[in-house]
Motif scaffolding. Structure first.
Motif, PDB file in Angstrom:
ATOM      1  N   THR A   1      -5.265 -11.820   9.700  1.00 38.30           N
ATOM      2  CA  THR A   1      -5.866 -10.508   9.976  1.00 38.30           C
ATOM      3  C   THR A   1      -7.195 -10.631  10.709  1.00 38.30           C
ATOM      4  O   THR A   1      -7.590  -9.716  11.428  1.00 38.30           O
ATOM      5  N   GLU A   2      -7.894 -11.747  10.539  1.00 38.62           N
ATOM      6  CA  GLU A   2      -9.153 -11.959  11.250  1.00 38.62           C
ATOM      7  C   GLU A   2      -8.931 -12.399  12.694  1.00 38.62           C
ATOM      8  O   GLU A   2      -9.827 -12.281  13.525  1.00 38.62           O
ATOM      9  N   THR A   3      -7.732 -12.889  12.983  1.00 43.91           N
ATOM     10  CA  THR A   3      -7.477 -13.503  14.281  1.00 43.91           C
ATOM     11  C   THR A   3      -6.530 -12.690  15.171  1.00 43.91           C
ATOM     12  O   THR A   3      -6.702 -12.655  16.383  1.00 43.91           O
ATOM     13  N   PHE A   4      -5.547 -12.042  14.557  1.00 41.62           N
ATOM     14  CA  PHE A   4      -4.485 -11.422  15.342  1.00 41.62           C
ATOM     15  C   PHE A   4      -4.413  -9.909  15.132  1.00 41.62           C
ATOM     16  O   PHE A   4      -4.827  -9.391  14.101  1.00 41.62           O
ATOM     17  N   ARG A   5      -3.835  -9.235  16.115  1.00 43.43           N
ATOM     18  CA  ARG A   5      -3.770  -7.779  16.133  1.00 43.43           C
ATOM     19  C   ARG A   5      -2.708  -7.256  15.163  1.00 43.43           C
ATOM     20  O   ARG A   5      -1.558  -7.714  15.166  1.00 43.43           O
ATOM     21  N   LEU A   6      -3.110  -6.282  14.330  1.00 44.09           N
ATOM     22  CA  LEU A   6      -2.175  -5.632  13.417  1.00 44.09           C
ATOM     23  C   LEU A   6      -1.256  -4.713  14.206  1.00 44.09           C
ATOM     24  O   LEU A   6      -1.579  -4.298  15.323  1.00 44.09           O
ATOM     25  N   TYR A   7      -0.132  -4.362  13.610  1.00 43.79           N
ATOM     26  CA  TYR A   7       0.836  -3.483  14.268  1.00 43.79           C
ATOM     27  C   TYR A   7       1.055  -2.251  13.405  1.00 43.79           C
ATOM     28  O   TYR A   7       1.578  -2.350  12.292  1.00 43.79           O
ATOM     29  N   ASP A   8       0.631  -1.110  13.890  1.00 43.75           N
ATOM     30  CA  ASP A   8       0.839   0.148  13.166  1.00 43.75           C
ATOM     31  C   ASP A   8       2.249   0.659  13.427  1.00 43.75           C
ATOM     32  O   ASP A   8       2.761   0.549  14.540  1.00 43.75           O
ATOM     33  N   GLY A   9       2.843   1.229  12.413  1.00 44.50           N
ATOM     34  CA  GLY A   9       4.172   1.816  12.563  1.00 44.50           C
ATOM     35  C   GLY A   9       5.309   0.812  12.560  1.00 44.50           C
ATOM     36  O   GLY A   9       6.374   1.084  13.114  1.00 44.50           O
ATOM     37  N   ALA A  10       5.091  -0.329  11.932  1.00 46.42           N
ATOM     38  CA  ALA A  10       6.161  -1.344  11.864  1.00 46.42           C
ATOM     39  C   ALA A  10       7.306  -0.828  11.009  1.00 46.42           C
ATOM     40  O   ALA A  10       7.107  -0.388   9.885  1.00 46.42           O
ATOM     41  N   GLU A  11       8.502  -0.866  11.550  1.00 49.47           N
ATOM     42  CA  GLU A  11       9.713  -0.436  10.854  1.00 49.47           C
ATOM     43  C   GLU A  11      10.809  -1.462  11.094  1.00 49.47           C
ATOM     44  O   GLU A  11      11.481  -1.415  12.122  1.00 49.47           O
ATOM     45  N   PRO A  12      10.994  -2.390  10.161  1.00 52.54           N
ATOM     46  CA  PRO A  12      12.035  -3.403  10.368  1.00 52.54           C
ATOM     47  C   PRO A  12      13.412  -2.759  10.471  1.00 52.54           C
ATOM     48  O   PRO A  12      13.722  -1.819   9.743  1.00 52.54           O
ATOM     49  N   LEU A  13      14.200  -3.259  11.387  1.00 53.17           N
ATOM     50  CA  LEU A  13      15.549  -2.748  11.599  1.00 53.17           C
ATOM     51  C   LEU A  13      16.542  -3.583  10.803  1.00 53.17           C
ATOM     52  O   LEU A  13      16.359  -4.783  10.618  1.00 53.17           O
TER      53      LEU A  13
ATOM     54  N   ARG B   1       4.905 -16.246  18.146  1.00 51.27           N
ATOM     55  CA  ARG B   1       3.564 -16.061  18.701  1.00 51.27           C
ATOM     56  C   ARG B   1       2.996 -14.737  18.216  1.00 51.27           C
ATOM     57  O   ARG B   1       3.730 -13.795  17.947  1.00 51.27           O
ATOM     58  N   LEU B   2       1.673 -14.680  18.120  1.00 50.84           N
ATOM     59  CA  LEU B   2       0.974 -13.457  17.753  1.00 50.84           C
ATOM     60  C   LEU B   2      -0.086 -13.164  18.809  1.00 50.84           C
ATOM     61  O   LEU B   2      -0.654 -14.074  19.413  1.00 50.84           O
ATOM     62  N   THR B   3      -0.368 -11.868  18.990  1.00 49.69           N
ATOM     63  CA  THR B   3      -1.357 -11.433  19.970  1.00 49.69           C
ATOM     64  C   THR B   3      -2.747 -11.417  19.339  1.00 49.69           C
ATOM     65  O   THR B   3      -2.935 -10.786  18.295  1.00 49.69           O
ATOM     66  N   PRO B   4      -3.722 -12.094  19.953  1.00 50.13           N
ATOM     67  CA  PRO B   4      -5.083 -12.118  19.401  1.00 50.13           C
ATOM     68  C   PRO B   4      -5.712 -10.725  19.379  1.00 50.13           C
ATOM     69  O   PRO B   4      -5.354  -9.855  20.173  1.00 50.13           O
ATOM     70  N   ILE B   5      -6.672 -10.545  18.475  1.00 49.88           N
ATOM     71  CA  ILE B   5      -7.392  -9.267  18.381  1.00 49.88           C
ATOM     72  C   ILE B   5      -8.081  -8.977  19.704  1.00 49.88           C
ATOM     73  O   ILE B   5      -8.015  -7.869  20.231  1.00 49.88           O
ATOM     74  N   HIS B   6      -8.759  -9.983  20.228  1.00 53.49           N
ATOM     75  CA  HIS B   6      -9.427  -9.827  21.511  1.00 53.49           C
ATOM     76  C   HIS B   6      -8.425 -10.175  22.594  1.00 53.49           C
ATOM     77  O   HIS B   6      -7.505 -10.941  22.382  1.00 53.49           O
ATOM     78  N   GLU B   7      -8.598  -9.622  23.733  1.00 53.53           N
ATOM     79  CA  GLU B   7      -7.629  -9.776  24.806  1.00 53.53           C
ATOM     80  C   GLU B   7      -7.215 -11.223  25.011  1.00 53.53           C
ATOM     81  O   GLU B   7      -7.987 -12.142  24.809  1.00 53.53           O
ATOM     82  N   GLY B   8      -5.994 -11.371  25.417  1.00 54.70           N
ATOM     83  CA  GLY B   8      -5.468 -12.701  25.680  1.00 54.70           C
ATOM     84  C   GLY B   8      -3.969 -12.720  25.467  1.00 54.70           C
ATOM     85  O   GLY B   8      -3.389 -11.802  24.904  1.00 54.70           O
ATOM     86  N   ALA B   9      -3.351 -13.762  25.948  1.00 49.18           N
ATOM     87  CA  ALA B   9      -1.910 -13.923  25.811  1.00 49.18           C
ATOM     88  C   ALA B   9      -1.558 -14.260  24.365  1.00 49.18           C
ATOM     89  O   ALA B   9      -2.369 -14.843  23.640  1.00 49.18           O
ATOM     90  N   PRO B  10      -0.350 -13.899  23.940  1.00 49.48           N
ATOM     91  CA  PRO B  10       0.080 -14.274  22.587  1.00 49.48           C
ATOM     92  C   PRO B  10       0.005 -15.785  22.381  1.00 49.48           C
ATOM     93  O   PRO B  10       0.302 -16.557  23.284  1.00 49.48           O
ATOM     94  N   GLU B  11      -0.430 -16.179  21.175  1.00 47.36           N
ATOM     95  CA  GLU B  11      -0.601 -17.586  20.846  1.00 47.36           C
ATOM     96  C   GLU B  11       0.426 -18.019  19.805  1.00 47.36           C
ATOM     97  O   GLU B  11       0.702 -17.279  18.864  1.00 47.36           O
ATOM     98  N   PRO B  12       0.976 -19.217  19.949  1.00 44.58           N
ATOM     99  CA  PRO B  12       1.933 -19.697  18.952  1.00 44.58           C
ATOM    100  C   PRO B  12       1.247 -19.948  17.608  1.00 44.58           C
ATOM    101  O   PRO B  12       0.093 -20.347  17.558  1.00 44.58           O
TER     102      PRO B  12
ATOM    103  N   ALA C   1       1.960  -6.394   8.935  1.00 39.75           N
ATOM    104  CA  ALA C   1       2.659  -6.467  10.217  1.00 39.75           C
ATOM    105  C   ALA C   1       1.684  -6.752  11.350  1.00 39.75           C
ATOM    106  O   ALA C   1       0.607  -6.159  11.423  1.00 39.75           O
ATOM    107  N   PHE C   2       2.090  -7.668  12.223  1.00 41.43           N
ATOM    108  CA  PHE C   2       1.275  -8.069  13.368  1.00 41.43           C
ATOM    109  C   PHE C   2       2.070  -7.869  14.656  1.00 41.43           C
ATOM    110  O   PHE C   2       3.298  -7.953  14.660  1.00 41.43           O
ATOM    111  N   LEU C   3       1.343  -7.628  15.743  1.00 43.71           N
ATOM    112  CA  LEU C   3       1.970  -7.577  17.050  1.00 43.71           C
ATOM    113  C   LEU C   3       2.204  -9.004  17.513  1.00 43.71           C
ATOM    114  O   LEU C   3       1.253  -9.780  17.661  1.00 43.71           O
TER     115      LEU C   3
END
Length: 156
Positions: free
Chosen positions: A84-96, A41-52, A121-123
């Motif tokens: 990128t038009e639909t979901f929130r980007l994630y700053d500081g993504a560091e894969p472990l 699931r990804l979190t939408p740019i505008h408020e709302g629950a993560p969407e599959p 990277a997306f939230l």
């Protein structure tokens, strides 16, 4: 003679402890996750629950011993532009790093791709566990990877 025996016993215990610690960290605590139980699931740019989002070929591992041990590899038909038009980007993504036996997930390659723009990277889900976010990185060819990382609550 007694010193050699004592030294040998200490060395044997140290070797057993080292091998046990290695096994526990790399193999024992990780479990492969059944693909039907993993929903990306990804979190939408505008408020709302993560969407599959559509995801195929999911391979995932997780552990109950730590909230940051989740890793997943999959593909998605969605383009980076649409995401990128639909979901929130994630700053500081560091894969472990993942254990070596989970070879579909290469944290170094994913991190380098995020740095040079080949992957975005997306939230996925904020605070999936206290102080931990799920992050998804998507390459332009549809390959995608998910992992958990500490968020601002526990960093610094």
């Amino acid at each position: 003679m007694n010193g050699k025996i004592v030294g040998g016993v200490i060395l044997a215990f140290a070797l057993i402890a080292g091998v046990s610690l290695y096994y526990l960290q790399v193999y024992h605590f990780y479990d492969e996750v059944a693909t039907e139980t993993v929903e990306i699931r990804l979190t939408p740019i505008h408020e709302g629950a993560p969407e599959p989002i559509p995801a195929a070929g999911i391979e995932a591992i997780d552990a109950t011993s730590s909230p940051i041990r989740f890793r997943a590899c999959f593909t998605t038909p969605l383009s980076q532009a649409l995401l990128t038009e639909t979901f929130r980007l994630y700053d500081g993504a560091e894969p472990l790093n993942a254990p070596g036996w989970f070879d579909c997930f290469d944290a170094t390659e994913i991190g380098a791709a995020i740095q040079d723009g080949r992957a975005i990277a997306f939230l996925s889900e904020e605070s999936i566990s206290q102080g931990v976010d799920r992050v998804v990185a998507v390459f332009d060819d549809g390959r995608a990877y998910a992992w958990h990382q500490l968020n601002a609550e526990f960093r610094d």
